[in-house]
Design a protein around this motif. Structure first.
Motif, PDB file in Angstrom:
ATOM      1  N   LEU A  68       0.213   0.944 -28.903  1.00  0.00           N
ATOM      2  CA  LEU A  68       1.637   0.622 -28.843  1.00  0.00           C
ATOM      3  C   LEU A  68       2.501   1.799 -29.284  1.00  0.00           C
ATOM      4  O   LEU A  68       3.640   1.944 -28.823  1.00  0.00           O
ATOM      5  CB  LEU A  68       1.935  -0.607 -29.706  1.00  0.00           C
ATOM      6  N   LYS A  69       1.976   2.647 -30.142  1.00  0.00           N
ATOM      7  CA  LYS A  69       2.758   3.807 -30.577  1.00  0.00           C
ATOM      8  C   LYS A  69       2.919   4.842 -29.466  1.00  0.00           C
ATOM      9  O   LYS A  69       3.717   5.773 -29.593  1.00  0.00           O
ATOM     10  CB  LYS A  69       2.119   4.452 -31.802  1.00  0.00           C
ATOM     11  N   ASP A  70       2.182   4.663 -28.349  1.00  0.00           N
ATOM     12  CA  ASP A  70       2.331   5.564 -27.207  1.00  0.00           C
ATOM     13  C   ASP A  70       3.495   5.167 -26.302  1.00  0.00           C
ATOM     14  O   ASP A  70       3.878   5.942 -25.417  1.00  0.00           O
ATOM     15  CB  ASP A  70       1.049   5.574 -26.357  1.00  0.00           C
ATOM     16  N   PRO A  76       1.664  11.681 -19.030  1.00  0.00           N
ATOM     17  CA  PRO A  76       0.560  10.716 -18.943  1.00  0.00           C
ATOM     18  C   PRO A  76       0.067  10.178 -20.286  1.00  0.00           C
ATOM     19  O   PRO A  76      -0.783   9.309 -20.314  1.00  0.00           O
ATOM     20  CB  PRO A  76      -0.540  11.543 -18.277  1.00  0.00           C
ATOM     21  N   THR A  77       0.608  10.699 -21.403  1.00  0.00           N
ATOM     22  CA  THR A  77       0.129  10.225 -22.707  1.00  0.00           C
ATOM     23  C   THR A  77       0.867   8.984 -23.183  1.00  0.00           C
ATOM     24  O   THR A  77       0.457   8.364 -24.163  1.00  0.00           O
ATOM     25  CB  THR A  77       0.274  11.331 -23.764  1.00  0.00           C
ATOM     26  N   GLY A  78       1.959   8.632 -22.512  1.00  0.00           N
ATOM     27  CA  GLY A  78       2.739   7.475 -22.923  1.00  0.00           C
ATOM     28  C   GLY A  78       3.204   6.639 -21.752  1.00  0.00           C
ATOM     29  O   GLY A  78       2.850   6.894 -20.594  1.00  0.00           O
ATOM     30  N   LEU A  79       4.026   5.639 -22.063  1.00  0.00           N
ATOM     31  CA  LEU A  79       4.481   4.676 -21.054  1.00  0.00           C
ATOM     32  C   LEU A  79       5.995   4.500 -21.119  1.00  0.00           C
ATOM     33  O   LEU A  79       6.512   3.389 -20.983  1.00  0.00           O
ATOM     34  CB  LEU A  79       3.782   3.325 -21.283  1.00  0.00           C
ATOM     35  N   SER A  80       6.709   5.590 -21.321  1.00  0.00           N
ATOM     36  CA  SER A  80       8.157   5.503 -21.524  1.00  0.00           C
ATOM     37  C   SER A  80       8.918   4.813 -20.390  1.00  0.00           C
ATOM     38  O   SER A  80       9.895   4.102 -20.666  1.00  0.00           O
ATOM     39  CB  SER A  80       8.738   6.905 -21.768  1.00  0.00           C
ATOM     40  N   GLU A 110      -3.938  -2.005 -29.003  1.00  0.00           N
ATOM     41  CA  GLU A 110      -4.224  -1.342 -27.732  1.00  0.00           C
ATOM     42  C   GLU A 110      -3.846  -2.218 -26.538  1.00  0.00           C
ATOM     43  O   GLU A 110      -3.972  -3.446 -26.592  1.00  0.00           O
ATOM     44  CB  GLU A 110      -5.715  -1.000 -27.650  1.00  0.00           C
ATOM     45  N   ILE A 111      -3.416  -1.561 -25.473  1.00  0.00           N
ATOM     46  CA  ILE A 111      -3.162  -2.234 -24.203  1.00  0.00           C
ATOM     47  C   ILE A 111      -3.809  -1.429 -23.083  1.00  0.00           C
ATOM     48  O   ILE A 111      -3.922  -0.212 -23.155  1.00  0.00           O
ATOM     49  CB  ILE A 111      -1.655  -2.416 -23.921  1.00  0.00           C
ATOM     50  N   GLY A 268      -5.494  14.337 -25.573  1.00  0.00           N
ATOM     51  CA  GLY A 268      -4.394  13.833 -24.762  1.00  0.00           C
ATOM     52  C   GLY A 268      -4.820  12.959 -23.604  1.00  0.00           C
ATOM     53  O   GLY A 268      -4.017  12.675 -22.712  1.00  0.00           O
ATOM     54  N   HIS A 269      -6.069  12.502 -23.600  1.00  0.00           N
ATOM     55  CA  HIS A 269      -6.571  11.685 -22.501  1.00  0.00           C
ATOM     56  C   HIS A 269      -6.431  10.198 -22.826  1.00  0.00           C
ATOM     57  O   HIS A 269      -6.517   9.788 -23.985  1.00  0.00           O
ATOM     58  CB  HIS A 269      -8.037  12.014 -22.216  1.00  0.00           C
ATOM     59  N   ARG A 270      -6.234   9.403 -21.790  1.00  0.00           N
ATOM     60  CA  ARG A 270      -6.147   7.951 -21.955  1.00  0.00           C
ATOM     61  C   ARG A 270      -7.133   7.218 -21.043  1.00  0.00           C
ATOM     62  O   ARG A 270      -7.255   5.999 -21.114  1.00  0.00           O
ATOM     63  CB  ARG A 270      -4.719   7.473 -21.643  1.00  0.00           C
ATOM     64  N   ALA A 271      -7.825   7.952 -20.181  1.00  0.00           N
ATOM     65  CA  ALA A 271      -8.721   7.332 -19.203  1.00  0.00           C
ATOM     66  C   ALA A 271      -9.940   6.724 -19.881  1.00  0.00           C
ATOM     67  O   ALA A 271     -10.469   7.266 -20.858  1.00  0.00           O
ATOM     68  CB  ALA A 271      -9.157   8.353 -18.160  1.00  0.00           C
ATOM     69  N   MET A 272     -10.381   5.585 -19.363  1.00  0.00           N
ATOM     70  CA  MET A 272     -11.576   4.917 -19.860  1.00  0.00           C
ATOM     71  C   MET A 272     -12.139   4.042 -18.749  1.00  0.00           C
ATOM     72  O   MET A 272     -11.513   3.863 -17.698  1.00  0.00           O
ATOM     73  CB  MET A 272     -11.257   4.075 -21.102  1.00  0.00           C
ATOM     74  N   THR A 273     -13.331   3.514 -18.969  1.00  0.00           N
ATOM     75  CA  THR A 273     -13.933   2.583 -18.023  1.00  0.00           C
ATOM     76  C   THR A 273     -14.451   1.370 -18.786  1.00  0.00           C
ATOM     77  O   THR A 273     -14.724   1.447 -19.991  1.00  0.00           O
ATOM     78  CB  THR A 273     -15.108   3.215 -17.253  1.00  0.00           C
ATOM     79  N   PHE A 274     -14.559   0.259 -18.086  1.00  0.00           N
ATOM     80  CA  PHE A 274     -15.206  -0.914 -18.673  1.00  0.00           C
ATOM     81  C   PHE A 274     -16.085  -1.570 -17.619  1.00  0.00           C
ATOM     82  O   PHE A 274     -15.777  -1.547 -16.424  1.00  0.00           O
ATOM     83  CB  PHE A 274     -14.186  -1.901 -19.257  1.00  0.00           C
TER      84      PHE A 274
END
Length: 329
Positions: A68-70, A76-80, A110-111, A268-274
């Protein structure tokens, strides 16, 4: 000595695999109170005891994981672009936790963000159906935990609302018959005709490629089978959420997020997989006999516990009465 080395080698080989399946955040941060799910089948690939697996289905999905602090940060590091809209959406709902229901608390919560086109069709259909439904007990949609947003059309543009549900087409009204037309023309002179109803304003649907979906990871556990249903050998079972159970029962469906990666935030990455695995199971005859035996034993233990508690109460009551008699004497 030769035989002694084999167990040690096996231990060294398999221990990391076992530890890799543990989400240590569960122990460090705890889980949200509403999270009631747990892994329903073994993590070593074997079938759940007492059940025959009719089929398995699995799938790996790409996403981005933010805290949420992003939110105020620029991509790409945030959701402004969606900052305000996401805050409003989440503020109306109880947080459902991250993976395994973990609650990192505060702005470390986290979201997950995904391209809407990367979400399987059955999940998209479920999300849109939930968005369209109205419930008197849930007027704000507090149980709908997947927020679909449009992507900004230009740099610096802000998005403040979720995407409107897709319009369900209604059949065109039937043409009046000749007798109905004659009846209409034969109405009394001077009677005012009804004004035709104006067509409802239609906003063109936004293409899925121009949308994102935002949700707490804990929301996926409510509909896990839908993520891997399409094209599986047991598609009809996995599509039927009434069969989806937290633990194995006869003719049921189980599912779990068997793996998820963490983004390299320091870089500075946000990518992930599930990865999600689901299975359709049927109780075996041996499993049924074992279950009935344990249920019978459990009932006997409970009866014995109730009997012992009753005897203790009777004993305490008798001692109190005897003590009262002695006091009177």
């Amino acid at each position: 000595m030769r035989n002694l080395h084999v167990p040690l080698l096996l231990t060294l080989t398999f221990t990391p695999l076992t530890l890799a399946g543990i989400n240590w955040d569960v122990f460090e941060y705890g889980v949200v109170p509403s999270f009631k799910w747990s892994r329903p089948f073994p993590d070593d690939g074997t079938d759940p005891g007492g059940f025959h697996v009719n089929c398995r289905a699995e799938g790996t999905f790409h996403a981005k994981l933010y805290k949420l602090k992003d939110l105020p940060l620029d991509p790409p590091t945030g959701l402004s672009p969606w900052h305000d809209a996401i805050e409003v959406f989440l503020s109306k709902r109880d947080f459902m936790g991250s993976w395994d229901g973990v609650d990192h608390k505060g702005n470390d919560r986290e979201i997950v963000v995904m391209e809407y086109v990367d979400v399987p069709g059955p999940v998209r259909e479920w999300i849109e159906a939930q968005q369209q439904q109205t419930d008197e007990r849930d007027k704000n949609g507090s149980r709908w935990m997947f927020a679909v947003f449009e992507k900004p059309k230009k740099e610096g543009e802000k998005v403040y609302t979720t995407v409107r549900p897709k319009v369900t087409p209604h059949p065109a009204p039937a043409e009046p018959t000749s007798s109905q037309q004659e009846q209409g023309h034969g109405q009394a002179a001077g009677q005012m005709q009804e004004r035709p109803v104006e067509a409802q304003e239609h906003t063109p649907d936004i293409p899925d490629k121009d949308k994102i979906v935002v949700f707490p990871a804990g929301a996926v556990y409510e509909i896990l089978p839908l993520w891997v249903a399409k094209g599986s050998k047991c598609e009809s079972d996995l599509m039927d959420l009434s069969k989806y159970k937290p633990q194995a029962t006869d003719h049921s469906v189980m599912a779990w997020v068997v793996d998820h990666t963490k983004p390299e935030r320091d870089h500075g990455h946000r990518a992930m997989t599930f990865k999600i695995e689901a299975m359709s199971v049927t109780e075996t005859e041996d499993g049924k006999r074992a279950r009935l035996m344990w249920e019978k034993m459990h009932r006997a233990i409970k009866r014995n516990e109730r009997r012992m508690k009753k005897e203790e109460r009777m004993k305490a009551k008798k001692e109190m009465e005897e003590g009262r008699v002695r006091d009177e004497l």
